[in-house]
Motif scaffolding. Structure first.
Motif, PDB file in Angstrom:
ATOM      1  N   ALA A  14     -10.838  27.509  29.898  1.00  0.00           N
ATOM      2  CA  ALA A  14     -10.952  27.637  28.448  1.00  0.00           C
ATOM      3  C   ALA A  14     -11.252  26.271  27.830  1.00  0.00           C
ATOM      4  O   ALA A  14     -10.672  25.256  28.234  1.00  0.00           O
ATOM      5  N   GLY A  15     -12.178  26.275  26.881  1.00  0.00           N
ATOM      6  CA  GLY A  15     -12.612  25.039  26.257  1.00  0.00           C
ATOM      7  C   GLY A  15     -13.819  24.410  26.920  1.00  0.00           C
ATOM      8  O   GLY A  15     -14.416  23.469  26.371  1.00  0.00           O
ATOM      9  N   GLY A  16     -14.185  24.917  28.070  1.00  0.00           N
ATOM     10  CA  GLY A  16     -15.306  24.374  28.803  1.00  0.00           C
ATOM     11  C   GLY A  16     -16.642  24.932  28.338  1.00  0.00           C
ATOM     12  O   GLY A  16     -16.724  25.681  27.360  1.00  0.00           O
ATOM     13  N   SER A  17     -17.694  24.561  29.078  1.00  0.00           N
ATOM     14  CA  SER A  17     -19.053  24.954  28.719  1.00  0.00           C
ATOM     15  C   SER A  17     -19.790  25.502  29.929  1.00  0.00           C
ATOM     16  O   SER A  17     -19.485  25.160  31.071  1.00  0.00           O
ATOM     17  N   LEU A  18     -20.756  26.358  29.639  1.00  0.00           N
ATOM     18  CA  LEU A  18     -21.671  26.880  30.647  1.00  0.00           C
ATOM     19  C   LEU A  18     -23.034  27.058  30.012  1.00  0.00           C
ATOM     20  O   LEU A  18     -23.129  27.308  28.799  1.00  0.00           O
ATOM     21  N   ARG A  19     -24.046  26.973  30.834  1.00  0.00           N
ATOM     22  CA  ARG A  19     -25.418  27.216  30.361  1.00  0.00           C
ATOM     23  C   ARG A  19     -26.045  28.288  31.233  1.00  0.00           C
ATOM     24  O   ARG A  19     -26.177  28.112  32.450  1.00  0.00           O
ATOM     25  N   LEU A  20     -26.418  29.373  30.610  1.00  0.00           N
ATOM     26  CA  LEU A  20     -27.083  30.464  31.310  1.00  0.00           C
ATOM     27  C   LEU A  20     -28.594  30.334  31.148  1.00  0.00           C
ATOM     28  O   LEU A  20     -29.078  29.902  30.092  1.00  0.00           O
ATOM     29  N   LEU A  47     -24.014  42.670  21.840  1.00  0.00           N
ATOM     30  CA  LEU A  47     -24.934  41.569  21.561  1.00  0.00           C
ATOM     31  C   LEU A  47     -24.197  40.235  21.565  1.00  0.00           C
ATOM     32  O   LEU A  47     -23.089  40.130  21.042  1.00  0.00           O
ATOM     33  N   VAL A  48     -24.831  39.230  22.147  1.00  0.00           N
ATOM     34  CA  VAL A  48     -24.338  37.863  22.026  1.00  0.00           C
ATOM     35  C   VAL A  48     -25.293  37.062  21.144  1.00  0.00           C
ATOM     36  O   VAL A  48     -24.898  36.509  20.120  1.00  0.00           O
ATOM     37  N   ALA A  49     -26.566  37.030  21.545  1.00  0.00           N
ATOM     38  CA  ALA A  49     -27.556  36.282  20.761  1.00  0.00           C
ATOM     39  C   ALA A  49     -28.951  36.700  21.174  1.00  0.00           C
ATOM     40  O   ALA A  49     -29.184  37.031  22.347  1.00  0.00           O
ATOM     41  N   THR A  50     -29.876  36.697  20.216  1.00  0.00           N
ATOM     42  CA  THR A  50     -31.274  36.964  20.510  1.00  0.00           C
ATOM     43  C   THR A  50     -32.158  36.001  19.746  1.00  0.00           C
ATOM     44  O   THR A  50     -31.735  35.415  18.739  1.00  0.00           O
ATOM     45  N   ARG A  66     -20.458  28.342  18.439  1.00  0.00           N
ATOM     46  CA  ARG A  66     -20.077  27.961  19.804  1.00  0.00           C
ATOM     47  C   ARG A  66     -21.228  28.126  20.794  1.00  0.00           C
ATOM     48  O   ARG A  66     -21.320  27.374  21.766  1.00  0.00           O
ATOM     49  N   PHE A  67     -22.069  29.111  20.574  1.00  0.00           N
ATOM     50  CA  PHE A  67     -23.168  29.398  21.485  1.00  0.00           C
ATOM     51  C   PHE A  67     -24.505  29.084  20.815  1.00  0.00           C
ATOM     52  O   PHE A  67     -24.656  29.259  19.601  1.00  0.00           O
ATOM     53  N   LEU A  80     -28.829  30.173  27.234  1.00  0.00           N
ATOM     54  CA  LEU A  80     -27.679  30.351  26.358  1.00  0.00           C
ATOM     55  C   LEU A  80     -26.687  29.235  26.679  1.00  0.00           C
ATOM     56  O   LEU A  80     -26.091  29.228  27.762  1.00  0.00           O
ATOM     57  N   GLN A  81     -26.570  28.303  25.763  1.00  0.00           N
ATOM     58  CA  GLN A  81     -25.601  27.223  25.912  1.00  0.00           C
ATOM     59  C   GLN A  81     -24.296  27.677  25.280  1.00  0.00           C
ATOM     60  O   GLN A  81     -24.258  27.973  24.080  1.00  0.00           O
ATOM     61  N   MET A  82     -23.252  27.744  26.084  1.00  0.00           N
ATOM     62  CA  MET A  82     -21.965  28.229  25.612  1.00  0.00           C
ATOM     63  C   MET A  82     -20.951  27.091  25.676  1.00  0.00           C
ATOM     64  O   MET A  82     -20.774  26.469  26.727  1.00  0.00           O
ATOM     65  N   SER A  83     -20.305  26.845  24.553  1.00  0.00           N
ATOM     66  CA  SER A  83     -19.302  25.786  24.469  1.00  0.00           C
ATOM     67  C   SER A  83     -18.003  26.360  23.910  1.00  0.00           C
ATOM     68  O   SER A  83     -17.990  27.459  23.362  1.00  0.00           O
TER      69      SER A  83
END
Length: 115
Positions: A14-20, A47-50, A66-67, A80-83
C-alpha cells in the motif's frame, strides 16, 4: 480484429506504484479508445480510465488524482501509471480498445496491493 497484451502487474505494498502497459496489434486503422478496467474478486468489472484518439480522458472517481492514463498513438500502446495504491485497488486489470464502437479485451494482469 484487435489483439491486446497487458504487462506490468504484480504485488506491491500500500502506498506504492505500478505501471501497466498494453500493446495493441491487428488489422485496424485507428484505435478510437484505449483504456483500463478492473475486476476485484466477487465484483463486476469496472472502469478505471480511458483515453480517446484525441486525448480526452475519463477516470473513475477512485482513480482520480492517483492514476494517470497515457497513450503512444504511433505504437498503439496504452499505459496506466498507478500511485498511492490501496488494498482496494487489488484486482485483475484489463486493457480495452475500441474500433468503430467494437470493443476488444486483453487477457488481464493481476494487481495485488498488500496492506
Amino acid at each position: 480484429q484487435v489483439q491486446l497484451v497487458e504487462s506490468g502487474g504484480g504485488l506491491v505494498q500500500a502506498g506504492g506504484s505500478l505501471r501497466l502497459s498494453c500493446g495493441a496489434s491487428g488489422s485496424f486503422f485507428r484505435l478510437d479508445v484505449m483504456g483500463w478496467y478492473r475486476q476485484a474478486p466477487g465484483k463486476q468489472r469496472e472502469l478505471v480510465a480511458t483515453m480517446t484518439n484525441i486525448g480526452r480522458t475519463t477516470y473513475a472517481d477512485s482513480a482520480k488524482g492517483r492514476f494517470t492514463i497515457s497513450r503512444d498513438f504511433v505504437k498503439n500502446t496504452a499505459f496506466l501509471q498507478m500511485s498511492s495504491l490501496k488494498p482496494e485497488d487489488t484486482g485483475v486489470y484489463y486493457c480495452y480498445a475500441e474500433v468503430r464502437a467494437f470493443g476488444s479485451w486483453g487477457q488481464g494482469t493481476q494487481v495485488t496491493v498488500s496492506s
